[in-house]
Design a protein around this motif. Sequence first.
Motif, PDB file in Angstrom:
ATOM      1  N   GLY A 269       0.816  -1.207   0.000  1.00  0.00           N
ATOM      2  CA  GLY A 269       0.000   0.000   0.000  1.00  0.00           C
ATOM      3  C   GLY A 269       0.852   1.260   0.000  1.00  0.00           C
ATOM      4  N   LYS A 270       1.923   1.251   0.775  1.00  0.00           N
ATOM      5  CA  LYS A 270       2.805   2.418   0.847  1.00  0.00           C
ATOM      6  C   LYS A 270       3.607   2.604  -0.437  1.00  0.00           C
ATOM      7  CE  LYS A 270       3.219   2.014   5.871  1.00  0.00           C
ATOM      8  NZ  LYS A 270       4.089   1.606   7.003  1.00  0.00           N
ATOM      9  N   LEU A 271       3.963   1.506  -1.086  1.00  0.00           N
ATOM     10  CA  LEU A 271       4.760   1.594  -2.317  1.00  0.00           C
ATOM     11  C   LEU A 271       3.973   2.216  -3.473  1.00  0.00           C
ATOM     12  CD1 LEU A 271       6.718  -1.809  -2.325  1.00  0.00           C
ATOM     13  CD2 LEU A 271       7.689   0.494  -2.134  1.00  0.00           C
ATOM     14  N   ARG A 272       2.648   2.175  -3.401  1.00  0.00           N
ATOM     15  CA  ARG A 272       1.840   2.736  -4.487  1.00  0.00           C
ATOM     16  C   ARG A 272       2.093   4.225  -4.676  1.00  0.00           C
ATOM     17  NH1 ARG A 272      -3.422  -0.149  -2.141  1.00  0.00           N
ATOM     18  NH2 ARG A 272      -2.774  -2.291  -2.545  1.00  0.00           N
ATOM     19  N   SER A 273       2.439   4.903  -3.604  1.00  0.00           N
ATOM     20  CA  SER A 273       2.675   6.348  -3.699  1.00  0.00           C
ATOM     21  C   SER A 273       4.141   6.697  -3.472  1.00  0.00           C
ATOM     22  CB  SER A 273       1.796   7.089  -2.678  1.00  0.00           C
ATOM     23  OG  SER A 273       2.049   6.619  -1.368  1.00  0.00           O
ATOM     24  N   THR A 274       5.026   5.716  -3.709  1.00  0.00           N
ATOM     25  CA  THR A 274       6.466   5.942  -3.513  1.00  0.00           C
ATOM     26  C   THR A 274       7.206   5.734  -4.821  1.00  0.00           C
ATOM     27  OG1 THR A 274       6.319   5.120  -1.228  1.00  0.00           O
ATOM     28  CG2 THR A 274       8.513   5.229  -2.214  1.00  0.00           C
ATOM     29  N   LYS A 275       8.010   6.698  -5.208  1.00  0.00           N
ATOM     30  CA  LYS A 275       8.838   6.535  -6.402  1.00  0.00           C
ATOM     31  C   LYS A 275      10.043   5.676  -6.058  1.00  0.00           C
ATOM     32  CE  LYS A 275       9.558  10.813  -6.922  1.00  0.00           C
ATOM     33  NZ  LYS A 275      10.305  11.964  -7.504  1.00  0.00           N
ATOM     34  N   LEU A 276      10.396   4.769  -6.957  1.00  0.00           N
ATOM     35  CA  LEU A 276      11.570   3.925  -6.713  1.00  0.00           C
ATOM     36  C   LEU A 276      12.842   4.755  -6.617  1.00  0.00           C
ATOM     37  CD1 LEU A 276      10.869   0.807  -8.963  1.00  0.00           C
ATOM     38  CD2 LEU A 276      10.720   0.995  -6.481  1.00  0.00           C
ATOM     39  N   SER A 277      12.888   5.864  -7.341  1.00  0.00           N
ATOM     40  CA  SER A 277      14.078   6.714  -7.282  1.00  0.00           C
ATOM     41  C   SER A 277      14.290   7.270  -5.876  1.00  0.00           C
ATOM     42  CB  SER A 277      13.971   7.860  -8.298  1.00  0.00           C
ATOM     43  OG  SER A 277      12.826   8.649  -8.049  1.00  0.00           O
ATOM     44  N   GLU A 278      13.195   7.461  -5.124  1.00  0.00           N
ATOM     45  CA  GLU A 278      13.323   7.924  -3.745  1.00  0.00           C
ATOM     46  C   GLU A 278      14.013   6.877  -2.879  1.00  0.00           C
ATOM     47  OE1 GLU A 278       9.393   8.812  -2.460  1.00  0.00           O
ATOM     48  OE2 GLU A 278       9.355  10.792  -3.380  1.00  0.00           O
ATOM     49  N   ILE A 279      13.802   5.615  -3.233  1.00  0.00           N
ATOM     50  CA  ILE A 279      14.435   4.518  -2.484  1.00  0.00           C
ATOM     51  C   ILE A 279      15.886   4.343  -2.916  1.00  0.00           C
ATOM     52  CG2 ILE A 279      14.368   2.030  -2.053  1.00  0.00           C
ATOM     53  CD1 ILE A 279      11.312   2.192  -2.380  1.00  0.00           C
ATOM     54  N   THR A 280      16.135   4.300  -4.212  1.00  0.00           N
ATOM     55  CA  THR A 280      17.500   4.065  -4.679  1.00  0.00           C
ATOM     56  C   THR A 280      18.446   5.198  -4.289  1.00  0.00           C
ATOM     57  OG1 THR A 280      16.945   5.015  -6.858  1.00  0.00           O
ATOM     58  CG2 THR A 280      16.747   2.617  -6.616  1.00  0.00           C
ATOM     59  N   MET A 281      17.916   6.422  -4.146  1.00  0.00           N
ATOM     60  CA  MET A 281      18.750   7.541  -3.731  1.00  0.00           C
ATOM     61  C   MET A 281      19.240   7.393  -2.289  1.00  0.00           C
ATOM     62  SD  MET A 281      16.696  10.761  -5.450  1.00  0.00           S
ATOM     63  CE  MET A 281      17.550  11.949  -4.409  1.00  0.00           C
ATOM     64  N   LYS A 282      18.550   6.599  -1.496  1.00  0.00           N
ATOM     65  CA  LYS A 282      18.904   6.440  -0.080  1.00  0.00           C
ATOM     66  C   LYS A 282      19.891   5.298   0.160  1.00  0.00           C
ATOM     67  CE  LYS A 282      14.476   8.279   1.520  1.00  0.00           C
ATOM     68  NZ  LYS A 282      13.207   7.992   2.220  1.00  0.00           N
ATOM     69  N   LEU A 283      20.196   4.538  -0.882  1.00  0.00           N
ATOM     70  CA  LEU A 283      21.090   3.392  -0.710  1.00  0.00           C
ATOM     71  C   LEU A 283      22.505   3.842  -0.386  1.00  0.00           C
ATOM     72  CD1 LEU A 283      19.837   1.292  -3.758  1.00  0.00           C
ATOM     73  CD2 LEU A 283      19.439   0.740  -1.347  1.00  0.00           C
ATOM     74  N   ASN A 284      23.096   3.240   0.619  1.00  0.00           N
ATOM     75  CA  ASN A 284      24.494   3.471   0.984  1.00  0.00           C
ATOM     76  C   ASN A 284      25.259   2.169   0.903  1.00  0.00           C
ATOM     77  OD1 ASN A 284      24.494   6.309   1.708  1.00  0.00           O
ATOM     78  ND2 ASN A 284      23.237   5.721   3.466  1.00  0.00           N
ATOM     79  N   GLN A 285      26.510   2.234   0.442  1.00  0.00           N
ATOM     80  CA  GLN A 285      27.337   1.042   0.366  1.00  0.00           C
ATOM     81  C   GLN A 285      27.724   0.619   1.779  1.00  0.00           C
ATOM     82  OE1 GLN A 285      28.075  -0.778  -2.533  1.00  0.00           O
ATOM     83  NE2 GLN A 285      26.427   0.580  -3.210  1.00  0.00           N
ATOM     84  N   THR A 286      27.246  -0.541   2.169  1.00  0.00           N
ATOM     85  CA  THR A 286      27.364  -1.013   3.548  1.00  0.00           C
ATOM     86  C   THR A 286      27.688  -2.498   3.564  1.00  0.00           C
ATOM     87  OG1 THR A 286      25.626   0.573   4.138  1.00  0.00           O
ATOM     88  CG2 THR A 286      26.141  -1.120   5.766  1.00  0.00           C
ATOM     89  N   LYS A 287      28.460  -2.921   4.531  1.00  0.00           N
ATOM     90  CA  LYS A 287      28.705  -4.358   4.714  1.00  0.00           C
ATOM     91  C   LYS A 287      27.426  -4.990   5.246  1.00  0.00           C
ATOM     92  CE  LYS A 287      32.489  -6.075   4.707  1.00  0.00           C
ATOM     93  NZ  LYS A 287      33.315  -6.714   3.642  1.00  0.00           N
ATOM     94  N   VAL A 288      26.926  -5.996   4.521  1.00  0.00           N
ATOM     95  CA  VAL A 288      25.636  -6.605   4.861  1.00  0.00           C
ATOM     96  C   VAL A 288      25.761  -8.124   4.928  1.00  0.00           C
ATOM     97  CG1 VAL A 288      23.166  -6.669   4.324  1.00  0.00           C
ATOM     98  CG2 VAL A 288      24.545  -4.751   3.500  1.00  0.00           C
TER      99      VAL A 288
END
Length: 404
Positions: A269-288
């Motif tokens: 439901g939340k993803l319907r009003s969320t642009k994927l670019s808003e998510i990809t812009m928040k990605l940080n290179q992290t040890k996972v």
Amino acid sequence: MDKLWSLFGCWLLVLLHLCPGTTEAQSSKLEFSQRLSVFSNNLYNQLSLLKPEENVVFSPFSIQTCAAMARLGAKKETAAELDRGLGLVSDTKKMAESFHRALSTYKKSTILRIANRIYVMKGFKLRKHFNRLLTKQFYSSAESLDFGNNKKAAASINGWVAKKTNNLIKDVIDPSSLSSASRIVLVNAIHFKGNWVHQFAVKATRSEPFYMKDGKSLKVPMMNIEETFGHAELPELDATALQLPYKDSDLSMLIILPNRKTDLLQLEGKLRSTKLSEITMKLNQTKVMVKLPKFKSEFQMELTDVFKKLGMTRIFLNNADFSGMLQNPQGLQVSSIMHKAFIDVNEHGTEAAAATAIVTSFKSLAISPQPVHFHADHPFVYYILNKDDYVLFAGKLLKPKGDA
């Protein structure tokens, strides 16, 4: 749905003004990405509502590309409905150029292959302008078939699709969907096979529980790796994102995992009003430390009802106007839209394929000191994207089906 589309439309108009220092090509890519993202969200919503208990995988890019080819031959209100429903720019020339730019990016790619084809009823000819646009901008070629001999015609179309998708997509056209009244079949096929930049060690794959949305669990082959990936906490979605890049390409898999095991519906439901670019812009290179199930998914659906729910109804009616397609003065309407998709995710990488066919008929850098955990042991949403956030594939995993 009309209200939802209006919201997105107004939102885009604000965002897509040309910024100082932004080139026309960059602006065009951004607009194409945003429009494809909105269409992807709308499709995902409809497919999830219609198939709530199934794993879903589909190619928004394949569906939009195939329908855009039909749009090139549409006129008046038929064209306007397709523009609104598909999220296309109304300027035909600009629209065709934007698809050409996207398709030409991967024309020489060895891991992502995209092909378009148009089949025409024997004895009928395409309008020169329509054929020229498809050939030049969509890299499509035309072939004449006798749809009255429906089994032979379907075998020819299905053979082409199977060849273009490494035999992963078969029988996208059922012979019963073709007849002597069929005039044009538009087909898009897309095949992707990429290896991870950081491959999972096969020996590290173990049988571990995967918790389904009803709270029950089953043992599945769970892949394990500790490496540096794009990672983001998404408190506004109550979720976490992980980006797994593919070798020798600008493509990656983006996984969005709800923080709680039973919250996929809320996340959707939340993803319907969320642009994927808003998510990809928040990605940080992290040890996972990653746990990800091996899985395979297949999905097939006739999309007439989906297109109608997205506001594209006229294309199926007697008053549809596709007068820009054929030289012969005959009315055309869409009789069916078929889509099939497949994905296989394993230790080495991902293989995915999809095909869409539209049949028209005569009327009638921050590094964490300690690794974070990303345990995809419950349902999640995923995308295969390029660096410009073009959504090539999208899906959700409710229950893994893979090789143990």
